[in-house]
Design an enzyme around this catalytic site. Structure first.
Site, PDB file in Angstrom:
ATOM      1  N   ARG A  85       0.815  -1.221   0.000  1.00 36.97           N
ATOM      2  CA  ARG A  85       0.000   0.000   0.000  1.00 36.97           C
ATOM      3  C   ARG A  85       0.850   1.273   0.000  1.00 36.97           C
ATOM      4  NH1 ARG A  85      -4.392  -0.397   4.607  1.00 36.97           N
ATOM      5  NH2 ARG A  85      -4.090  -2.626   4.591  1.00 36.97           N
ATOM      6  N   ARG A 118     -19.584  -3.067  10.867  1.00 32.97           N
ATOM      7  CA  ARG A 118     -18.634  -4.191  10.763  1.00 32.97           C
ATOM      8  C   ARG A 118     -18.443  -4.899  12.102  1.00 32.97           C
ATOM      9  NH1 ARG A 118     -12.900  -3.927   8.100  1.00 32.97           N
ATOM     10  NH2 ARG A 118     -12.593  -2.095   9.395  1.00 32.97           N
ATOM     11  N   ARG A 151     -13.469  -3.775  15.665  1.00 26.60           N
ATOM     12  CA  ARG A 151     -12.015  -3.623  15.609  1.00 26.60           C
ATOM     13  C   ARG A 151     -11.572  -2.371  16.357  1.00 26.60           C
ATOM     14  NH1 ARG A 151      -9.766  -4.575   9.639  1.00 26.60           N
ATOM     15  NH2 ARG A 151      -8.728  -2.596  10.049  1.00 26.60           N
TER      16      ARG A 151
END
Ligand code: AP5
Ligand code: MG
Length: 210
Positions: A85, A118, A151
Site C-alpha cells: 500500500r 462491521r 475492531r
C-alpha cells in the site's frame, strides 16, 4: 495465480478475499491481520506495531514486507489483501511477480456505514456486517464459533487517518500497477454478493481452470 487487492479502508478487500479463499482455495494473506497478530505479541516490535495501527498509520515497509514474504514463500496461489500500500512496498515485492491487481473502487461516503456495521471474529480472519453480511447466529462467527467484536482501529479518528493515507500513499500504488497493465478496477459499491460474483467472473475469464 498471484493477486493483490487494494481499495480504501472498509471497501470490502477482506470480504472478497474470504470469498476467493472459500471458493477457489486462494491463500488469503491480509496485511492488517498479520500485523494485528504481531501487535498481540507483547514484544517491543509488537508494541511499536500496535501503536501505529491504533492511530491508523502505516507500519515501516521492511516489517510488513518481511511478514508477507515469509507467509507466501513457495506458494503459487494467493491474494494479498491490503498490500502493497505504498510505492516503496510495491518496489520491494517485484520479485513476487504479481499477475493481477484488483482495485475495489468505493466512494468515501459509502464507507462510514460499512465501518459502523462491521464485526470481526475474535480469531480475526472473518468479517461480517450487521446489515449487509450478518452471521447465521447473532454475535458468533459462522466458521470458527468465536465471538464477534468491533475492531479497535474502527474509531472515527483512526478511520480518518486510514482514509487520508489511502489517498496519499495507496492511490499512487494503484497508478503504478495501472501503468504496468496489471490493474483491474471493480465497482465495490453494490451488495457483497454482487461484488463477489463480478470478481469471480473476471477471474474465471482470466483462468477458466481456477
Ligand atoms: P487493514 O486491516 O488492511 O485495514 P484497512 O485497509 O483499513 O481495511 P479494512 O480491513 O478496514 O477494510 P476491508 O477493505 O478489508 O473491508 P471489509 O471486507 O472488512 O489494515 C489495518 C492497519 O494495519 C492499517 O491501518 C495500517 O496501520 C496497518 N497496515 C495494513 N497493511 C499495511 C501495509 N501494507 N503497510 C503498512 N501498514 C499496513 O468490509 C468492511 C465492512 O463492510 C464489513 O462489515 C463487511 O461485511 C462490509 N462489506 C463488505 N463488502 C460490502 C459491500 N459490497 N456492501 C456492503 N457492505 C460490505
Ligand atoms: Mg480488511
Amino acid at each position: 495465480m498471484k493477486l493483490v487487492i487494494l481499495g480504501p479502508p472498509g471497501s470490502g478487500k477482506g470480504t472478497v478475499s474470504e470469498q476467493l479463499e472459500r471458493e477457489f482455495h486462494f491463500l488469503h494473506v491480509s496485511a492488517g491481520e498479520l500485523l494485528r497478530n504481531e501487535a498481540a505479541q507483547k514484544t517491543e516490535e509488537g508494541q511499536k506495531i500496535n501503536a501505529l495501527i491504533t492511530v491508523g498509520k502505516l507500519v515501516p515497509p521492511e516489517i510488513i514486507v518481511a511478514l508477507v514474504k515469509e507467509k507466501v514463500k513457495s506458494k503459487r496461489k494467493y491474494i494479498l489483501d491490503g498490500f502493497p500500500r505504498s510505492v516503496d512496498q510495491a518496489e520491494m515485492i517485484k520479485d513476487l511477480s504479481i499477475d493481477k491487481v484488483l482495485y475495489l473502487d468505493v466512494p468515501d461516503e459509502l464507507l462510514v456505514e460499512r465501518f459502523t456495521g462491521r464485526r470481526v471474529c475474535k480469531q480475526g480472519h472473518h468479517s461480517y456486517h450487521l446489515k449487509y453480511l450478518p452471521p447465521k447466529k447473532a454475535g458468533i462467527c459462522d466458521y470458527d464459533g468465536s465471538p464477534l467484536l468491533q475492531r479497535s482501529d474502527d474509531t472515527p479518528k483512526a478511520i480518518k487517518e486510514r482514509l487520508r493515507i489511502f489517498h496519499s500513499e495507496t492511490k499512487p500504488v494503484i497508478e503504478y500497477y495501472r501503468k504496468k497493465g496489471l490493474l483491474m478496477k471493480i465497482d465495490g459499491s453494490p451488495l457483497p454478493e454482487i461484488v463477489a460474483q463480478n470478481v469471480k467472473e473476471i477471474l474465471q475469464k482470466l483462468d477458466p481452470k481456477l
